[in-house]
Design an enzyme around this catalytic site. Structure first.
Site, PDB file in Angstrom:
ATOM      1  N   GLY A   8       0.896  -1.572   0.041  1.00  0.00           N
ATOM      2  CA  GLY A   8      -0.235  -0.068  -0.503  1.00  0.00           C
ATOM      3  C   GLY A   8       0.716   0.634   0.519  1.00  0.00           C
ATOM      4  N   VAL A  13       2.639  -4.963   3.546  1.00  0.00           N
ATOM      5  CA  VAL A  13       2.166  -6.221   4.840  1.00  0.00           C
ATOM      6  C   VAL A  13       3.001  -7.520   3.862  1.00  0.00           C
ATOM      7  CG1 VAL A  13       0.904  -8.110   5.511  1.00  0.00           C
ATOM      8  CG2 VAL A  13       0.619  -4.773   5.838  1.00  0.00           C
ATOM      9  N   ALA A 108      -5.413  -3.245  -6.735  1.00  0.00           N
ATOM     10  CA  ALA A 108      -5.905  -4.533  -6.894  1.00  0.00           C
ATOM     11  C   ALA A 108      -6.269  -4.967  -5.284  1.00  0.00           C
ATOM     12  CB  ALA A 108      -3.885  -5.035  -6.959  1.00  0.00           C
ATOM     13  N   ASP A 109      -5.897  -4.125  -4.657  1.00  0.00           N
ATOM     14  CA  ASP A 109      -6.071  -4.526  -2.534  1.00  0.00           C
ATOM     15  C   ASP A 109      -7.592  -4.252  -2.524  1.00  0.00           C
ATOM     16  OD1 ASP A 109      -5.923  -1.747  -3.705  1.00  0.00           O
ATOM     17  OD2 ASP A 109      -5.704  -0.991  -2.001  1.00  0.00           O
ATOM     18  N   ARG A 110      -7.813  -3.763  -3.372  1.00  0.00           N
ATOM     19  CA  ARG A 110      -9.712  -3.497  -3.291  1.00  0.00           C
ATOM     20  C   ARG A 110     -10.617  -4.616  -3.461  1.00  0.00           C
ATOM     21  NH1 ARG A 110     -12.267   2.196  -5.059  1.00  0.00           N
ATOM     22  NH2 ARG A 110     -13.851   1.764  -3.678  1.00  0.00           N
ATOM     23  N   ASP A 129     -11.955  -0.581   4.440  1.00  0.00           N
ATOM     24  CA  ASP A 129     -10.339  -1.669   4.785  1.00  0.00           C
ATOM     25  C   ASP A 129      -9.740   0.013   5.023  1.00  0.00           C
ATOM     26  OD1 ASP A 129      -7.282  -1.465   4.493  1.00  0.00           O
ATOM     27  OD2 ASP A 129      -7.539  -1.941   2.468  1.00  0.00           O
TER      28      ASP A 129
END
Length: 259
Positions: A8, A13, A108-110, A129
């Site tokens: 992010g 992470v 991509a994280d979503r 998030d």
């Protein structure tokens, strides 16, 4: 083992999976100027703390919203790890159907969050998030990504308040003794914490009205566990949601990836 990397804007992470089990995870600061060699050295140090080595990494999957870090990890995989690697982007196909005007805009994280949430919890969901931005992502019971909302993250809002208000000092965030602050620091804590809780509750209620039916709210991200006690709508906190999504995508694509 599989190395999953969720990059992010503020933190990276990393998670190490043995099958479906998350063996170890680490959170480090995102630094766009680091080279592949520097990230390799960092990874070696983290692994050595648990008597692990690079040779145990059999594959790597990365979901990143920071292009420079994506490039560095790509180079690291090719130059040093020499294992299969996959990088999640808008073209990654999963069972989640993206119903947006321009699917390329979705981070991509979503997609990883809604994929993992839909598989783990089922039904219609709102995933909140708490990262650099606070994102709200809606997925239907049939696995359609409907869209969502993006707000400034809690830490960003706190920094902006401190930077632009001459008489307000930076503060540690914890629950003040009352909503009505008796001093500047507690007033800021009240405004940030209860204000963001109200934002979460208001947006989720309005989204539920548009989605209709039974909709659950899942929280994830570094501050989700802390904020949950201030909200009424958040039912579950799952801080490992993005890493789980990365592992699930790896399972979908690992047989198509060559060294």
């Amino acid at each position: 083992m599989l190395l999953a990397v969720d990059c992010g804007n503020t933190h990276i992470v990393l998670g190490l999976f043995q099958g479906e089990v998350l063996v170890r995870s680490w959170r480090i600061s995102t630094e766009g100027n680091k080279t592949e060699d520097e990230y390799l050295a960092m990874l070696q140090v983290l692994l050595s703390q648990d008597a692990l080595s690079l040779s145990e990494i059999e594959g790597m999957i990365v979901g990143s919203v920071v292009p420079r870090v994506t490039v560095a990890f790509n180079k690291m995989a090719k130059k040093h790890l020499r294992c299969p690697a996959y990088f999640v982007d808008h073209s990654t196909e999963t069972e989640i159907r993206v119903l947006l005007d321009n699917p390329r805009e979705v981070g991509a994280d979503r997609i990883l969050n809604v994929l993992a949430a839909h598989r783990k919890y089922g039904g219609a969901l709102i995933v909140v998030d708490f990262g650099t931005a606070t994102t709200f992502d809606c997925v239907s019971a049939s696995g359609e990504y409907l869209g969502g909302a993006i707000c400034p993250g809690i830490e960003i809002a706190q920094q902006a308040l401190f930077s632009h208000a001459a008489k307000l000092a930076n503060i540690d965030l914890y629950q003040p003794p009352s909503v009505i602050g008796k001093n500047s620091a507690d007033s800021m804590r009240s405004g940030i914490l209860w204000g963001y809780a109200g934002q979460v509750d208001c947006l989720c209620r309005r989204m539920k009205q548009e989605m209709q039916g039974d909709v659950r709210v899942i929280g994830t991200g570094g501050l989700a566990s802390f904020i949950r006690s201030f909200t009424e709508e958040m039912e579950v906190v799952d801080t490992g949601l993005t890493l789980d999504g990365l592992r699930m995508v790896w399972d979908l694509y690992k047989n198509k990836i060559s060294d």
